[in-house]
Write a protein that holds these residues in place. Sequence first.
Motif, PDB file in Angstrom:
ATOM      1  N   PHE A 111       0.835  -1.203   0.000  1.00  0.00           N
ATOM      2  CA  PHE A 111       0.000   0.000   0.000  1.00  0.00           C
ATOM      3  C   PHE A 111       0.868   1.250   0.000  1.00  0.00           C
ATOM      4  O   PHE A 111       0.617   2.191  -0.757  1.00  0.00           O
ATOM      5  CB  PHE A 111      -0.927   0.008   1.221  1.00  0.00           C
ATOM      6  N   PHE A 112       1.883   1.268   0.843  1.00  0.00           N
ATOM      7  CA  PHE A 112       2.734   2.448   0.924  1.00  0.00           C
ATOM      8  C   PHE A 112       3.675   2.574  -0.270  1.00  0.00           C
ATOM      9  O   PHE A 112       4.336   3.602  -0.439  1.00  0.00           O
ATOM     10  CB  PHE A 112       3.530   2.431   2.230  1.00  0.00           C
ATOM     11  N   ALA A 113       3.710   1.521  -1.104  1.00  0.00           N
ATOM     12  CA  ALA A 113       4.516   1.584  -2.330  1.00  0.00           C
ATOM     13  C   ALA A 113       3.714   2.118  -3.513  1.00  0.00           C
ATOM     14  O   ALA A 113       4.280   2.348  -4.593  1.00  0.00           O
ATOM     15  CB  ALA A 113       5.071   0.197  -2.660  1.00  0.00           C
ATOM     16  N   VAL A 114       2.401   2.324  -3.323  1.00  0.00           N
ATOM     17  CA  VAL A 114       1.567   2.866  -4.402  1.00  0.00           C
ATOM     18  C   VAL A 114       1.992   4.305  -4.673  1.00  0.00           C
ATOM     19  O   VAL A 114       2.078   5.126  -3.756  1.00  0.00           O
ATOM     20  CB  VAL A 114       0.069   2.811  -4.027  1.00  0.00           C
ATOM     21  N   ARG A 115       2.253   4.619  -5.937  1.00  0.00           N
ATOM     22  CA  ARG A 115       2.703   5.966  -6.308  1.00  0.00           C
ATOM     23  C   ARG A 115       1.516   6.927  -6.407  1.00  0.00           C
ATOM     24  O   ARG A 115       0.467   6.564  -6.939  1.00  0.00           O
ATOM     25  CB  ARG A 115       3.428   5.934  -7.652  1.00  0.00           C
ATOM     26  N   ASP A 116       1.681   8.111  -5.898  1.00  0.00           N
ATOM     27  CA  ASP A 116       0.699   9.185  -6.042  1.00  0.00           C
ATOM     28  C   ASP A 116      -0.714   8.710  -5.694  1.00  0.00           C
ATOM     29  O   ASP A 116      -1.579   8.542  -6.561  1.00  0.00           O
ATOM     30  CB  ASP A 116       0.728   9.747  -7.475  1.00  0.00           C
ATOM     31  N   ARG A 117      -0.950   8.490  -4.406  1.00  0.00           N
ATOM     32  CA  ARG A 117      -2.255   7.990  -3.973  1.00  0.00           C
ATOM     33  C   ARG A 117      -3.367   9.012  -4.185  1.00  0.00           C
ATOM     34  O   ARG A 117      -4.539   8.677  -4.158  1.00  0.00           O
ATOM     35  CB  ARG A 117      -2.205   7.565  -2.498  1.00  0.00           C
ATOM     36  N   GLY A 118      -3.002  10.262  -4.406  1.00  0.00           N
ATOM     37  CA  GLY A 118      -3.976  11.290  -4.742  1.00  0.00           C
ATOM     38  C   GLY A 118      -4.910  11.637  -3.602  1.00  0.00           C
ATOM     39  O   GLY A 118      -4.706  11.246  -2.450  1.00  0.00           O
ATOM     40  N   GLY A 119      -5.971  12.390  -3.941  1.00  0.00           N
ATOM     41  CA  GLY A 119      -6.957  12.790  -2.947  1.00  0.00           C
ATOM     42  C   GLY A 119      -7.951  11.672  -2.669  1.00  0.00           C
ATOM     43  O   GLY A 119      -7.989  10.657  -3.369  1.00  0.00           O
ATOM     44  N   THR A 120      -8.771  11.877  -1.653  1.00  0.00           N
ATOM     45  CA  THR A 120      -9.737  10.857  -1.237  1.00  0.00           C
ATOM     46  C   THR A 120     -10.631  10.432  -2.400  1.00  0.00           C
ATOM     47  O   THR A 120     -11.239  11.265  -3.065  1.00  0.00           O
ATOM     48  CB  THR A 120     -10.620  11.401  -0.097  1.00  0.00           C
ATOM     49  N   ASP A 121     -10.707   9.130  -2.605  1.00  0.00           N
ATOM     50  CA  ASP A 121     -11.487   8.597  -3.719  1.00  0.00           C
ATOM     51  C   ASP A 121     -12.033   7.232  -3.306  1.00  0.00           C
ATOM     52  O   ASP A 121     -11.260   6.319  -3.007  1.00  0.00           O
ATOM     53  CB  ASP A 121     -10.611   8.467  -4.978  1.00  0.00           C
ATOM     54  N   PHE A 122     -13.369   7.088  -3.301  1.00  0.00           N
ATOM     55  CA  PHE A 122     -13.976   5.818  -2.920  1.00  0.00           C
ATOM     56  C   PHE A 122     -13.515   4.693  -3.850  1.00  0.00           C
ATOM     57  O   PHE A 122     -13.396   3.538  -3.436  1.00  0.00           O
ATOM     58  CB  PHE A 122     -15.502   5.940  -2.956  1.00  0.00           C
ATOM     59  N   HIS A 123     -13.238   5.047  -5.113  1.00  0.00           N
ATOM     60  CA  HIS A 123     -12.806   4.060  -6.108  1.00  0.00           C
ATOM     61  C   HIS A 123     -11.290   4.077  -6.282  1.00  0.00           C
ATOM     62  O   HIS A 123     -10.776   3.808  -7.375  1.00  0.00           O
ATOM     63  CB  HIS A 123     -13.502   4.330  -7.441  1.00  0.00           C
ATOM     64  N   PHE A 124     -10.599   4.385  -5.215  1.00  0.00           N
ATOM     65  CA  PHE A 124      -9.139   4.492  -5.211  1.00  0.00           C
ATOM     66  C   PHE A 124      -8.465   3.237  -5.781  1.00  0.00           C
ATOM     67  O   PHE A 124      -7.562   3.327  -6.616  1.00  0.00           O
ATOM     68  CB  PHE A 124      -8.698   4.752  -3.763  1.00  0.00           C
ATOM     69  N   ILE A 125      -8.893   2.061  -5.367  1.00  0.00           N
ATOM     70  CA  ILE A 125      -8.260   0.821  -5.826  1.00  0.00           C
ATOM     71  C   ILE A 125      -8.494   0.622  -7.321  1.00  0.00           C
ATOM     72  O   ILE A 125      -7.556   0.305  -8.072  1.00  0.00           O
ATOM     73  CB  ILE A 125      -8.786  -0.388  -5.027  1.00  0.00           C
ATOM     74  N   VAL A 126      -9.722   0.828  -7.772  1.00  0.00           N
ATOM     75  CA  VAL A 126     -10.037   0.653  -9.201  1.00  0.00           C
ATOM     76  C   VAL A 126      -9.237   1.639 -10.040  1.00  0.00           C
ATOM     77  O   VAL A 126      -8.721   1.286 -11.112  1.00  0.00           O
ATOM     78  CB  VAL A 126     -11.546   0.840  -9.440  1.00  0.00           C
ATOM     79  N   ARG A 127      -9.103   2.851  -9.531  1.00  0.00           N
ATOM     80  CA  ARG A 127      -8.401   3.898 -10.278  1.00  0.00           C
ATOM     81  C   ARG A 127      -6.928   3.585 -10.464  1.00  0.00           C
ATOM     82  O   ARG A 127      -6.336   3.873 -11.513  1.00  0.00           O
ATOM     83  CB  ARG A 127      -8.555   5.238  -9.539  1.00  0.00           C
ATOM     84  N   GLU A 128      -6.308   2.972  -9.455  1.00  0.00           N
ATOM     85  CA  GLU A 128      -4.862   2.730  -9.491  1.00  0.00           C
ATOM     86  C   GLU A 128      -4.498   1.251  -9.646  1.00  0.00           C
ATOM     87  O   GLU A 128      -3.350   0.876  -9.413  1.00  0.00           O
ATOM     88  CB  GLU A 128      -4.224   3.268  -8.196  1.00  0.00           C
ATOM     89  N   ILE A 129      -5.464   0.423 -10.065  1.00  0.00           N
ATOM     90  CA  ILE A 129      -5.211  -1.015 -10.128  1.00  0.00           C
ATOM     91  C   ILE A 129      -4.165  -1.379 -11.173  1.00  0.00           C
ATOM     92  O   ILE A 129      -3.607  -2.491 -11.147  1.00  0.00           O
ATOM     93  CB  ILE A 129      -6.535  -1.791 -10.400  1.00  0.00           C
ATOM     94  N   HIS A 130      -3.860  -0.457 -12.077  1.00  0.00           N
ATOM     95  CA  HIS A 130      -2.817  -0.734 -13.076  1.00  0.00           C
ATOM     96  C   HIS A 130      -1.432  -0.813 -12.437  1.00  0.00           C
ATOM     97  O   HIS A 130      -0.515  -1.408 -13.012  1.00  0.00           O
ATOM     98  CB  HIS A 130      -2.816   0.339 -14.162  1.00  0.00           C
ATOM     99  N   GLN A 131      -1.276  -0.242 -11.235  1.00  0.00           N
ATOM    100  CA  GLN A 131       0.028  -0.282 -10.569  1.00  0.00           C
ATOM    101  C   GLN A 131       0.236  -1.667  -9.920  1.00  0.00           C
ATOM    102  O   GLN A 131      -0.647  -2.167  -9.225  1.00  0.00           O
ATOM    103  CB  GLN A 131       0.110   0.783  -9.476  1.00  0.00           C
ATOM    104  N   PRO A 132       1.407  -2.281 -10.133  1.00  0.00           N
ATOM    105  CA  PRO A 132       1.671  -3.573  -9.491  1.00  0.00           C
ATOM    106  C   PRO A 132       1.517  -3.526  -7.974  1.00  0.00           C
ATOM    107  O   PRO A 132       1.013  -4.472  -7.364  1.00  0.00           O
ATOM    108  CB  PRO A 132       3.122  -3.869  -9.896  1.00  0.00           C
ATOM    109  N   ALA A 133       1.939  -2.416  -7.356  1.00  0.00           N
ATOM    110  CA  ALA A 133       1.838  -2.298  -5.896  1.00  0.00           C
ATOM    111  C   ALA A 133       0.375  -2.321  -5.450  1.00  0.00           C
ATOM    112  O   ALA A 133       0.027  -2.940  -4.438  1.00  0.00           O
ATOM    113  CB  ALA A 133       2.514  -1.024  -5.413  1.00  0.00           C
ATOM    114  N   MET A 134      -0.500  -1.653  -6.211  1.00  0.00           N
ATOM    115  CA  MET A 134      -1.916  -1.642  -5.862  1.00  0.00           C
ATOM    116  C   MET A 134      -2.527  -3.036  -6.021  1.00  0.00           C
ATOM    117  O   MET A 134      -3.327  -3.472  -5.188  1.00  0.00           O
ATOM    118  CB  MET A 134      -2.676  -0.640  -6.742  1.00  0.00           C
ATOM    119  N   TRP A 135      -2.157  -3.721  -7.093  1.00  0.00           N
ATOM    120  CA  TRP A 135      -2.673  -5.074  -7.299  1.00  0.00           C
ATOM    121  C   TRP A 135      -2.228  -6.001  -6.168  1.00  0.00           C
ATOM    122  O   TRP A 135      -3.017  -6.792  -5.652  1.00  0.00           O
ATOM    123  CB  TRP A 135      -2.196  -5.615  -8.642  1.00  0.00           C
TER     124      TRP A 135
END
Length: 301
Positions: A111-135
Amino acid sequence: MVVLHAAAFWCAALIFLARTPYVLRNPRGRAAWGATGVGALGLLTLGSVVPQTVLDGALGGTNLINLVQNVCATVAFWLMLRASTSDLPKRPLLASPLALLVVVVAFAVPFFAVRDRGGTDFHFIVREIHQPAMWLYSSIYMVGVGAIAAATLRHGVLRNPVALVVFRVGQSLVVVASIDELLSLTADHFGWFPAAVRDGLRLGFDPPFYLGIVLIVVAMASLTFRRWVRDVTCRRHHRRLRRIARRHAVRAVERDGDVQARTYDLVIAIRDAEVQGRTLDDAELAQVRSAELTLTRSLGG
């Protein structure tokens, strides 16, 4: 899904509050009580009661609330595993505190390896799922929850058979939802299947997962309700037996404990007095037998 999230939260929160007086008297139920409380906290982070932007904003507004939510869910399912296996000679491996620590650390690190977590987003995981760290983060979390729920389904035991059926159905739904979500995350990350199929997999998670949580909480709530009924009934028997004991000069040694134990002590003392020659009238005998029947049913589960 907001209604389902809110229903799950209020169900867990109310049961947590309702169980608190009993748990203060009986430490045995603290794991299940803790699971309900931590679970309610995790459900609160979904934003159906308090906006997620407010909660995450208090943590810096970088979607840290998502990690808090998943840690709470993992701890809640782990505590439920502990609670439902407390009577076993040996608990399953996943019920150990070390196993919980390993699971939480395993998904917190990516989780802490996810780049640029951005602002609060309910769909945060879906938005960043392309990142290996998020997956990795979301997949390890779902594997952990699914494995804990599966271990609870296999090893968990409740004293009431009806509650046990509801409990197992709830755990089964959580396992099914975890498999669906793991497949959905992997499909989104690697681009498997057409977009419509991926959307269907994504939408297939919430109904079984949160309905499963509601059923699990309802099963635990039914046990609390049974204890309430038992305690109210035992208090009524206790008052009647005390009057019978005074009437026949029976001196009962009542243990310090719950009302069930004290009622049992009075029944034993009165029956001993009968053996020694005291005679009860029909009404008194009926009251003693009624108390014995209540105690037998209670001790039988």
